[in-house]
Design a protein around this motif. Sequence first.
Motif, PDB file in Angstrom:
ATOM      1  N   TYR A  59       0.817  -1.218   0.000  1.00 16.63           N
ATOM      2  CA  TYR A  59       0.000   0.000   0.000  1.00 16.63           C
ATOM      3  C   TYR A  59       0.853   1.271   0.000  1.00 16.63           C
ATOM      4  O   TYR A  59       0.316   2.376  -0.008  1.00 16.63           O
ATOM      5  CB  TYR A  59      -0.885   0.033   1.252  1.00 16.63           C
ATOM      6  CG  TYR A  59      -2.142  -0.823   1.203  1.00 16.63           C
ATOM      7  CD1 TYR A  59      -3.235  -0.434   0.413  1.00 16.63           C
ATOM      8  CD2 TYR A  59      -2.271  -1.969   1.970  1.00 16.63           C
ATOM      9  CE1 TYR A  59      -4.402  -1.189   0.399  1.00 16.63           C
ATOM     10  CE2 TYR A  59      -3.441  -2.729   1.959  1.00 16.63           C
ATOM     11  CZ  TYR A  59      -4.499  -2.330   1.165  1.00 16.63           C
ATOM     12  OH  TYR A  59      -5.658  -3.067   1.154  1.00 16.63           O
ATOM     13  N   ASP A  98       0.804   4.909  -1.767  1.00 22.33           N
ATOM     14  CA  ASP A  98      -0.248   5.900  -1.543  1.00 22.33           C
ATOM     15  C   ASP A  98      -0.525   6.024  -0.052  1.00 22.33           C
ATOM     16  O   ASP A  98      -1.029   5.074   0.568  1.00 22.33           O
ATOM     17  CB  ASP A  98      -1.507   5.462  -2.311  1.00 22.33           C
ATOM     18  CG  ASP A  98      -2.621   6.490  -2.257  1.00 22.33           C
ATOM     19  OD1 ASP A  98      -3.017   6.999  -3.318  1.00 22.33           O
ATOM     20  OD2 ASP A  98      -3.114   6.773  -1.141  1.00 22.33           O
ATOM     21  N   ALA A 106      -2.749   7.636   1.663  1.00 24.86           N
ATOM     22  CA  ALA A 106      -4.140   7.563   2.136  1.00 24.86           C
ATOM     23  C   ALA A 106      -4.589   6.108   2.253  1.00 24.86           C
ATOM     24  O   ALA A 106      -5.246   5.717   3.233  1.00 24.86           O
ATOM     25  CB  ALA A 106      -5.065   8.324   1.183  1.00 24.86           C
ATOM     26  N   LYS A 107      -4.238   5.310   1.241  1.00 25.91           N
ATOM     27  CA  LYS A 107      -4.627   3.900   1.298  1.00 25.91           C
ATOM     28  C   LYS A 107      -3.931   3.188   2.458  1.00 25.91           C
ATOM     29  O   LYS A 107      -4.539   2.378   3.168  1.00 25.91           O
ATOM     30  CB  LYS A 107      -4.259   3.204  -0.022  1.00 25.91           C
ATOM     31  CG  LYS A 107      -5.098   3.657  -1.199  1.00 25.91           C
ATOM     32  CD  LYS A 107      -4.742   2.934  -2.491  1.00 25.91           C
ATOM     33  CE  LYS A 107      -5.295   3.685  -3.690  1.00 25.91           C
ATOM     34  NZ  LYS A 107      -6.719   4.084  -3.586  1.00 25.91           N
ATOM     35  N   ALA A 135      -5.508   4.211   5.823  1.00 26.01           N
ATOM     36  CA  ALA A 135      -6.831   3.597   6.054  1.00 26.01           C
ATOM     37  C   ALA A 135      -6.699   2.116   6.382  1.00 26.01           C
ATOM     38  O   ALA A 135      -7.389   1.599   7.273  1.00 26.01           O
ATOM     39  CB  ALA A 135      -7.714   3.793   4.819  1.00 26.01           C
ATOM     40  N   PHE A 136      -5.797   1.428   5.671  1.00 26.15           N
ATOM     41  CA  PHE A 136      -5.621   0.001   5.934  1.00 26.15           C
ATOM     42  C   PHE A 136      -5.117  -0.242   7.354  1.00 26.15           C
ATOM     43  O   PHE A 136      -5.617  -1.111   8.079  1.00 26.15           O
ATOM     44  CB  PHE A 136      -4.664  -0.616   4.910  1.00 26.15           C
ATOM     45  CG  PHE A 136      -4.444  -2.079   5.137  1.00 26.15           C
ATOM     46  CD1 PHE A 136      -5.347  -3.019   4.637  1.00 26.15           C
ATOM     47  CD2 PHE A 136      -3.355  -2.550   5.873  1.00 26.15           C
ATOM     48  CE1 PHE A 136      -5.171  -4.382   4.859  1.00 26.15           C
ATOM     49  CE2 PHE A 136      -3.177  -3.908   6.102  1.00 26.15           C
ATOM     50  CZ  PHE A 136      -4.082  -4.824   5.594  1.00 26.15           C
ATOM     51  N   ALA A 149      -5.385   1.679   9.947  1.00 24.83           N
ATOM     52  CA  ALA A 149      -6.400   2.034  10.949  1.00 24.83           C
ATOM     53  C   ALA A 149      -7.413   0.912  11.106  1.00 24.83           C
ATOM     54  O   ALA A 149      -7.770   0.517  12.231  1.00 24.83           O
ATOM     55  CB  ALA A 149      -7.107   3.335  10.539  1.00 24.83           C
ATOM     56  N   MET A 150      -7.867   0.372   9.978  1.00 26.26           N
ATOM     57  CA  MET A 150      -8.890  -0.667  10.073  1.00 26.26           C
ATOM     58  C   MET A 150      -8.316  -1.969  10.628  1.00 26.26           C
ATOM     59  O   MET A 150      -8.914  -2.601  11.510  1.00 26.26           O
ATOM     60  CB  MET A 150      -9.529  -0.914   8.711  1.00 26.26           C
ATOM     61  CG  MET A 150     -10.738  -1.818   8.804  1.00 26.26           C
ATOM     62  SD  MET A 150     -11.571  -2.072   7.217  1.00 26.26           S
ATOM     63  CE  MET A 150     -12.456  -0.499   7.063  1.00 26.26           C
ATOM     64  N   ASP A 176      -7.517  -1.631  14.403  1.00 24.41           N
ATOM     65  CA  ASP A 176      -8.732  -1.614  15.220  1.00 24.41           C
ATOM     66  C   ASP A 176      -9.296  -3.023  15.358  1.00 24.41           C
ATOM     67  O   ASP A 176      -9.653  -3.469  16.447  1.00 24.41           O
ATOM     68  CB  ASP A 176      -9.785  -0.697  14.601  1.00 24.41           C
ATOM     69  CG  ASP A 176     -11.107  -0.828  15.330  1.00 24.41           C
ATOM     70  OD1 ASP A 176     -11.179  -0.366  16.474  1.00 24.41           O
ATOM     71  OD2 ASP A 176     -12.038  -1.440  14.774  1.00 24.41           O
ATOM     72  N   LEU A 177      -9.373  -3.735  14.241  1.00 26.75           N
ATOM     73  CA  LEU A 177     -10.005  -5.055  14.282  1.00 26.75           C
ATOM     74  C   LEU A 177      -9.208  -6.057  15.092  1.00 26.75           C
ATOM     75  O   LEU A 177      -9.772  -6.863  15.833  1.00 26.75           O
ATOM     76  CB  LEU A 177     -10.181  -5.608  12.860  1.00 26.75           C
ATOM     77  CG  LEU A 177     -11.295  -4.983  12.040  1.00 26.75           C
ATOM     78  CD1 LEU A 177     -11.192  -5.436  10.595  1.00 26.75           C
ATOM     79  CD2 LEU A 177     -12.656  -5.370  12.614  1.00 26.75           C
ATOM     80  N   PHE A 193     -13.209  -8.733   6.966  1.00 28.53           N
ATOM     81  CA  PHE A 193     -11.957  -8.046   6.614  1.00 28.53           C
ATOM     82  C   PHE A 193     -10.987  -8.980   5.893  1.00 28.53           C
ATOM     83  O   PHE A 193     -10.353  -8.601   4.907  1.00 28.53           O
ATOM     84  CB  PHE A 193     -11.306  -7.506   7.893  1.00 28.53           C
ATOM     85  CG  PHE A 193     -10.012  -6.780   7.639  1.00 28.53           C
ATOM     86  CD1 PHE A 193     -10.009  -5.461   7.204  1.00 28.53           C
ATOM     87  CD2 PHE A 193      -8.783  -7.404   7.853  1.00 28.53           C
ATOM     88  CE1 PHE A 193      -8.811  -4.783   6.975  1.00 28.53           C
ATOM     89  CE2 PHE A 193      -7.585  -6.747   7.620  1.00 28.53           C
ATOM     90  CZ  PHE A 193      -7.596  -5.428   7.184  1.00 28.53           C
TER      91      PHE A 193
END
Lengths: 203, 203, 203, 203, 203, 203
Positions: B43, B46, B48-49, B52-53, B55-56, B59-60, B166
């Motif tokens: 990733y 970029d 931003a990608k 986001a990856f 963070a998700m 969290d999970l 996910f």
Amino acid sequence: MAGKEKVTALNCGKDAELSPPNAAYFAKCMEKLGFVPNVLRAYAFDNAKLTAFIAMADDLMLADSGLSKLEREMIAVVVSSINHCHYCLTAHGAAVRQRSSDPELGELMVHNYRAADLSPKQKAMLDFAAKLTEAPAAIEEADREALRKAGFTDRDIFDIAAVAAFYNMSNRLASATDMRPNREYHYMVRERAAPKASKGKRG
Amino acid sequence: MAGKEKVTALNCGKDAELSPPNAAYFAKCMEKLGFVPNVLRAYAFDNAKLTAFIAMADDLMLADSGLSKLEREMIAVVVSSINHCHYCLTAHGAAVRQRSSDPELGELMVHNYRAADLSPKQKAMLDFAAKLTEAPAAIEEADREALRKAGFTDRDIFDIAAVAAFYNMSNRLASATDMRPNREYHYMVRERAAPKASKGKRG
Amino acid sequence: MAGKEKVTALNCGKDAELSPPNAAYFAKCMEKLGFVPNVLRAYAFDNAKLTAFIAMADDLMLADSGLSKLEREMIAVVVSSINHCHYCLTAHGAAVRQRSSDPELGELMVHNYRAADLSPKQKAMLDFAAKLTEAPAAIEEADREALRKAGFTDRDIFDIAAVAAFYNMSNRLASATDMRPNREYHYMVRERAAPKASKGKRG
Amino acid sequence: MAGKEKVTALNCGKDAELSPPNAAYFAKCMEKLGFVPNVLRAYAFDNAKLTAFIAMADDLMLADSGLSKLEREMIAVVVSSINHCHYCLTAHGAAVRQRSSDPELGELMVHNYRAADLSPKQKAMLDFAAKLTEAPAAIEEADREALRKAGFTDRDIFDIAAVAAFYNMSNRLASATDMRPNREYHYMVRERAAPKASKGKRG
Amino acid sequence: MAGKEKVTALNCGKDAELSPPNAAYFAKCMEKLGFVPNVLRAYAFDNAKLTAFIAMADDLMLADSGLSKLEREMIAVVVSSINHCHYCLTAHGAAVRQRSSDPELGELMVHNYRAADLSPKQKAMLDFAAKLTEAPAAIEEADREALRKAGFTDRDIFDIAAVAAFYNMSNRLASATDMRPNREYHYMVRERAAPKASKGKRG
Amino acid sequence: MAGKEKVTALNCGKDAELSPPNAAYFAKCMEKLGFVPNVLRAYAFDNAKLTAFIAMADDLMLADSGLSKLEREMIAVVVSSINHCHYCLTAHGAAVRQRSSDPELGELMVHNYRAADLSPKQKAMLDFAAKLTEAPAAIEEADREALRKAGFTDRDIFDIAAVAAFYNMSNRLASATDMRPNREYHYMVRERAAPKASKGKRG
């Protein structure tokens, strides 16, 4: 977050006090759509989850890409059709209708993209998304090469893969939780388009 | 980002200049693992990608949950086994070995969780994850009810669903791009555990 | 035959008094491996069954063939991966690691052979074994012809078919009886190979 | 029969001179619907085929039955959803909307009937139709017994089976010939129903 | 209608008084076959259903067509083989034996048409019928084009599709109702043909 | 070994000089059946393979067991029906007809065992064999327990599993090599049995 109806079959407790960016995002939804999409409300019990979901979804569907926003919505609906996800077919079916101004194209993506009169490039894109959904273990270099031959760059292929993969996630969260679409989606962009616009075969 | 080898089959251009938080994250990986997981490097073109990856995923897999971190890794591996995802089986197979200190449990999740000697609660959790992976359209209230009967709260069910969903995304991004695991994972936690620890049937 | 642990979920009565050749075979296993593979112990309640199994397995895996012993083990693992057979993935995964001196190749076969960096000939061999496993009714002359074009003789094709077919049997006996692998397999050939040896893509 | 557009991808020659009953039937369609459904036009090259199709379809969908006309349309759409038949989803999706006055119920049948808030009796009916579509060889007495327990007579079971079976035929003829729905169907009964009417979960 | 045995597992009430054409049809069956096929007796509780079924079946299987009557029976059996329909395999397996005077061809269609030594044209015809049965949503223009290249007209393609579609209906009605074949079918045309006649590979 | 016809699509070289026991076995086949089953001739290029196959097949199908020889043939045919194996359906279909003296029971096993009127115990046996064939990874203790409840001992379960597993092997070797059944099988035990004998539902 407003309303009485349950958004999913799960009781995950009451919504969190939204963080300022999340609250602003919900406010923007109300302003633009008149409602907050239920997928966001489904995450609203936890600010971190909501933030991560919004960041990923918006990057995939709205950031710069070699794929148009309509094409990304078409992928979303084709994946959701294979997975029979009521939430995503409702919300993203409406998005295809809206971005294409072609209600029939929306239906074609919901039903079976193979019945649509697509360019070979878009057909290749959706064939890849369908295979990635149904048989991810069988993807091989030949599949990527077919996309390159259809005119996609490697960066585009990443985006096709990332959008198709994302809706394989989202479909499953929606099915697992019995997520219910906002009723408004059903009624958006249902009027017949002006004669020129059809992208389906049925002209 | 270090090394010569290609991380995927796609050439998405050179890596972005990492944002300070992403750079710090990579540095922490180097410090803790000795390498940056290739999924992150995939990733890295970029910010931003990548953001986001991370963070998700964090969290999970790491946030507070009714599921232990090991259980979440078990779900990750079971989903990846059904999808035959080499990247995720390698990386998360190692994580199961590490979090359980039980190399055999890792192998059982990679091969077939039904051969493991699990508690009825964990068995129900993995049955749900497997069905959600193989037949998301067929999930019904009875499936959620089975989890409740096994002792899970609705909030836990959300987490089971979210983790399984996910990895259905992550497996597909990895397969679509031919993502290649860091070789180090293969060699982590392969030594035989002390006699007491086995959670498999084979004791 | 030694040990307290159950080898399968079935109680087929106590082991037979082994015939001299079977007893000699078990003794050779102890000498070479330090244990008797549980699949043999599972048949040990009946000398005729044990004898027939050993004869067929040894002919297929060890007799002269246009396929190397490693290639036959690769087929065994690819078939077992599709069938998610814990016993065979454990025992024959170890055999691939051992015969190749490449632990990563073993993992690749367990996870998804399509992620490995194989020669076109070996790829064709495993594609045939995979199709024969998943859709035997759909095999046609074109499938045999693809093997011939990849460089295999008809005699080689027989051996590919026979090995793939045999593990479709063995996987099912193991799954039907919940056959449990000897724990030793998990820990064999797990150390990182010398730099040259990798046959995977990940070099 | 009017129009320039092709009705299917096949050129079966020009339409037959319609027999008087078939001509009368087409005239009645024009009067009631404003168009002749394309499925009828697809058969119009041969009066015998057209006559037989009309006789069977009208008997199944309109004759006396323990199933309401809406229920028979629901079965038609659920079968067509599994088979991803664009023609039938378009035409019979419109029929569900029309007979129920509930546009959302139509979408639910198109997407996934399991997401709808149905009575146990209707749920049992659609479960049977879905199994008969996906796995006809696996139907057993227990499946018929489940319908009886849900309140259906044997005569009703015959009708459920006959309607589900018929759309498994019709879907295949439509897919095989690339049959294209009349565009009018897309726009029928798309307005939001009065508050009371919803049969979906989303109320 | 004669006999004590149940024709299906459903009790749909007593047979209707047959309409004169239906009574004449039954009489003709008795005269030519010595029995009334049970599929007709299964519909005999309702004249309208029986009439429509006879009209459609006879048009498809007996009317003029570019396909021979034997070829249409071969399609019927291949579809029924995929769907494992005992009734249709029994009745139409007998029909293939009878129309070909080749008992072995009948068995080949029941077991797996890919094992038969067919002309490329007949192979293409059955490949299309098989795909239409197993994966109707995946039929594309390329599939129709393959039939044209094999020598079929568009009108022939319609007939291939219509026959295959019809048996997808009939198989499902038979499975849903546990329809039982007349025992006579098992014993028809079982004697070995004269040396010349074999159409199978096994000559 | 006698005859001009090819036994498979592979040319594995000329037959070996049969070892005395193999030669004696072939002679016994000629004496009892009038021919040597082609599956044996397919192995005849190599004495070791032929010996091992005969030993395993004869032990499974003819040795003492809690299952009758007919029941073992029924399992063979049910597995072969799912795998659509022409060779095994022909040879073992004949064996069921022969051992049961009931030609209709043979057809029922070839077509769909669920249409036969079996005892609950035999139904459970075939359900297990079918699941083991279609979804070996999904077998669980509950499946074994169902067999125990139906009246089978653990030793019987081993035999059910071993026979079903063996035909999953044999079907695949036959399909992979296009093995062709001796024509004689088609014509064995085709005469109608005396009235009492039927074991099917159709009585």
